[in-house]
Scaffold this active site. Structure first.
Site, PDB file in Angstrom:
ATOM      1  N   GLU A 117       0.818  -1.211   0.000  1.00 45.97           N
ATOM      2  CA  GLU A 117       0.000   0.000   0.000  1.00 45.97           C
ATOM      3  C   GLU A 117       0.853   1.262   0.000  1.00 45.97           C
ATOM      4  O   GLU A 117       0.538   2.246  -0.677  1.00 45.97           O
ATOM      5  CB  GLU A 117      -0.951   0.002   1.203  1.00 45.97           C
ATOM      6  CG  GLU A 117      -1.967  -1.123   1.195  1.00 45.97           C
ATOM      7  CD  GLU A 117      -3.012  -0.981   0.103  1.00 45.97           C
ATOM      8  OE1 GLU A 117      -3.034   0.048  -0.588  1.00 45.97           O
ATOM      9  OE2 GLU A 117      -3.819  -1.917  -0.071  1.00 45.97           O
ATOM     10  N   ASP A 257      -3.863 -10.311  -8.233  1.00 46.23           N
ATOM     11  CA  ASP A 257      -4.259  -9.490  -9.375  1.00 46.23           C
ATOM     12  C   ASP A 257      -3.146  -8.646  -9.991  1.00 46.23           C
ATOM     13  O   ASP A 257      -2.792  -8.801 -11.162  1.00 46.23           O
ATOM     14  CB  ASP A 257      -5.448  -8.605  -8.986  1.00 46.23           C
ATOM     15  CG  ASP A 257      -5.222  -7.815  -7.698  1.00 46.23           C
ATOM     16  OD1 ASP A 257      -4.222  -8.044  -7.006  1.00 46.23           O
ATOM     17  OD2 ASP A 257      -6.082  -6.963  -7.374  1.00 46.23           O
ATOM     18  N   GLU A 350     -17.887  -7.449  -3.124  1.00 41.95           N
ATOM     19  CA  GLU A 350     -16.535  -8.003  -3.063  1.00 41.95           C
ATOM     20  C   GLU A 350     -16.497  -9.431  -3.586  1.00 41.95           C
ATOM     21  O   GLU A 350     -15.498  -9.857  -4.161  1.00 41.95           O
ATOM     22  CB  GLU A 350     -16.008  -7.944  -1.635  1.00 41.95           C
ATOM     23  CG  GLU A 350     -15.683  -6.557  -1.133  1.00 41.95           C
ATOM     24  CD  GLU A 350     -14.482  -5.944  -1.808  1.00 41.95           C
ATOM     25  OE1 GLU A 350     -13.392  -5.932  -1.202  1.00 41.95           O
ATOM     26  OE2 GLU A 350     -14.628  -5.486  -2.957  1.00 41.95           O
ATOM     27  N   GLU A 371     -11.894  -0.772 -10.184  1.00 43.60           N
ATOM     28  CA  GLU A 371     -11.418  -1.702 -11.218  1.00 43.60           C
ATOM     29  C   GLU A 371     -12.370  -1.840 -12.403  1.00 43.60           C
ATOM     30  O   GLU A 371     -11.930  -1.846 -13.568  1.00 43.60           O
ATOM     31  CB  GLU A 371     -11.145  -3.075 -10.591  1.00 43.60           C
ATOM     32  CG  GLU A 371      -9.870  -3.151  -9.774  1.00 43.60           C
ATOM     33  CD  GLU A 371     -10.002  -2.548  -8.391  1.00 43.60           C
ATOM     34  OE1 GLU A 371      -8.969  -2.345  -7.720  1.00 43.60           O
ATOM     35  OE2 GLU A 371     -11.144  -2.269  -7.965  1.00 43.60           O
TER      36      GLU A 371
END
Length: 615
Positions: A117, A257, A350, A371
């Site tokens: 992050e 991902d 989710e 996304e």
């Protein structure tokens, strides 16, 4: 049979939504402009709410109009918003924000932070803003700016480096900015956490002329890829000391991902063929074992047995990545399926169970993720199909009527009942509204830094703009100038990965052998132009396979003896395929089936599009 039955159920589900597309009223140019302006207002509603009620804390609580520290306590949302301010042409607030950060931000603090992050949000935000603020060509040059953000980025990255000192080269998941890695820090990290650092650290190396940042992150990618299964699949979590996979679920969503995303984007930004080779192999395996048209499932990385028939919201970046790879047709089909879930609930949960066609228990939230919007932007950019403007309009409506709060935009804790939660992630300003604004600006007739600026841009996985400047994309070129041909004597053979012990305790700096083989100029999906190279990729010498050139080989499993023998299967590994890295109006281009061709095929019958995005 399971996959076939799954597809039948999916088709029945999609029929429920086909009429919507058939009767949808298209977005007119006038409405596109109105939507673009509405998205701009959405950004400022949230940004002003943060600045008035939360700054300098990390993030906004938009229902209570308060702030909270969530990552490191260093004005995270402001850093994440910098390049969006520049993209919107807000010189005044961009300048004020850059100057405040340069004067007040310090990383010499006793905070333990996430490597992943912190890299994508803070390091990426600082580097992007630096590259905009320091360059007259961007139109946003700040006269008083003197590389303060670059100095902060370098200081931050050096504080993250201790995390890479592991036997595998794969970094710990967290590090203390003042004291380094805690002795009790978990040795388990995600594949995305270890493999989504190359863009930011690579750019920093090229701006500071210090190769260590690029070396350690590339070594981490090699460490992950060397431990792939014989099917060329990677798991979700791995022990950074032993190299043992602790979660063997392979997929394109949670925990994995952006590993795929950064393989292709590192090639597009840096031109490093090693990343392209790994991406080719990994992408081919994903399409072979994970793709259940039009959805994606999670499978055991060794046996390819389906373990999780779930649409995970993080998977929604994949169609956008496929656009960058030139694989348009499956991107269109998958986006249609993903968007049908949005249409059903107004947001994407989710988790959406593909067996029951319902929201997965415990995964009902929508934390303002970008996304699906990101993929909508890329597909509209590639095809100019108005259906993607219609989708964008629906997304704006959902956010405005379902998520708008007094001081910003709220998490949706339950997509079925649109229950709100008092939190707004910084990526809402870094990505979600950015991609929506770019979508409608593109429809109006783009006039922004990305579409009309001096450089082609790659988006990191947090949506930060990383330009393909000569300093970044043409550094340490071999055969670098256009039309140059490879001189075999310019290259040195690398040691094979198999020569490196899986349990070696050398530090990262001593283990990395960096490759700077390049393709002549930075190839990406927006400016590939046909040029004769006599069957030779410029900068790469013939005669060796990619694996031989880069020393990438399969490492034997280090699993414990009691590992389930069912993981041993007879299916042969998926064959590698050369990749067509192009983007354009036509949707007929796909991956080449020539497994013996290591070259990048260049399209001559398709229009070139502007440059790609971070997931």
């Amino acid at each position: 049979m399971k996959a076939l039955n799954l597809v039948v159920q999916f088709l029945l589900f999609l029929l429920l939504f086909s009429l919507h597309k058939a009767v949808a009223e298209g977005v007119t140019p006038k409405e596109a402009k109105q939507l673009r302006d509405e998205v701009r207002e959405m950004f400022y509603h949230a940004f002003d709410g943060y600045m008035e009620h939360a700054f300098p804390l990390d993030e906004l609580r938009p229902l209570s109009c308060e702030g909270e520290d969530t990552l490191g306590g260093y004005a995270l949302t402001l850093i994440d918003s910098l390049d969006t301010l520049a993209l919107l042409g807000d010189r005044e607030r961009f300048t004020t924000s850059v100057e405040w950060i340069g004067k007040n931000l310090r990383f010499d603090i006793n905070k333990t932070v996430s490597i992943f992050e912190t890299t994508i949000r803070v390091l990426g935000g600082l580097l992007s803003a630096h590259l905009i603020a320091s360059d007259y060509a961007t139109g946003m040059r700040i006269p008083s700016y003197d590389n303060q953000l670059l100095d902060l980025a370098e200081d931050l990255a050096r504080r993250l480096l201790p995390a890479f000192d592991t036997p595998t080269g794969i970094p710990f998941g967290s590090v203390n900015l003042k004291h380094g890695v805690d002795e009790h820090e978990s040795k388990i990290t995600s594949t995305a956490g270890g493999g989504t650092l190359t863009l930011e650290f690579g750019v920093l190396s090229r701006l500071t002329n210090d190769p260590i940042f690029e070396q350690v992150t590339k070594n981490a990618v090699r460490g992950l890829w060397a431990r792939r299964s014989k099917l060329n699949l990677v798991g979700a979590h791995i022990n950074v000391f032993t190299g043992e996979w602790t979660q063997k679920d392979a997929g394109i969503g949670t925990s994995i991902d952006s590993f795929y995303e950064y393989l292709l984007k590192a090639y597009l930004l840096f031109g490093d063929e090693e990343y392209l080779f790994i991406f080719q192999e990994a992408y081919s395996a994903a399409m072979h074992y994970l793709y259940n048209d039009p959805w994606y499932v999670e499978v055991n990385m060794d046996s390819a047995a389906i373990v999780w028939p779930l649409f995970n919201s993080l998977q929604a970046f994949w169609p956008g990545l496929q656009v960058l790879a030139g694989d348009i047709d499956p991107a269109i089909q998958t986006h249609t399926a993903f968007f049908s879930v949005w249409k059903r609930y107004g947001f994407t949960p989710e988790g959406f169970n593909l067996a029951t066609l319902s929201v997965q228990h415990g995964q009902k939230s929508y934390p303002l993720r970008p996304e699906l919007i990101e993929s909508t932007y890329w597909l509209y950019k590639a095809t100019r199909d108005p259906r993607y403007l219609d989708a964008g309009r629906d997304m704006v409506a959902s956010l405005q009527y379902g998520a708008r709060c007094p001081c910003g935009y709220c998490h949706i804790s339950d997509v079925e009942f649109h229950k709100r939660e008092d939190h707004m992630e910084s990526f809402f300003l870094a990505e979600t509204v950015k991609y929506l604004w770019l979508l409608f600006d593109l429809a109006v007739g783009p006039d922004n830094l990305v579409e009309n600026g001096p450089y082609k841009y790659i988006f990191n996985t947090e949506g930060h703009l990383l330009p393909a400047t000569p300093q970044i994309s043409l550094l340490r070129e071999h055969c670098s100038y256009f039309g140059a041909y490879c001189n075999r004597g310019d290259f040195k053979e690398e040691p094979h990965a198999s020569d490196k012990s899986a349990d070696s305790h050398e530090t990262n700096g001593g283990r990395v052998s960096e490759v700077w083989n390049r393709t002549g100029f930075p190839l990406d999906s927006s400016y590939l132009e046909a040029s004769p190279v006599s069957g030779l990729i410029k900068g790469l010498c013939p005669g060796l396979t990619h694996g031989q050139k880069y020393g990438i080989s399969y490492l034997a499993s280090v699993d414990t003896p009691h590992e389930d023998n069912s993981a041993k299967q007879t299916d042969t590994p998926v064959q590698s395929h050369a990749l067509v890295v192009v983007s354009g109006q036509s949707t007929n281009q796909s991956l080449s089936g020539d497994s013996n061709n290591d070259n990048v095929e260049e399209s001559t019958d398709r229009e070139s599009e502007s440059d790609p995005s971070q997931s």
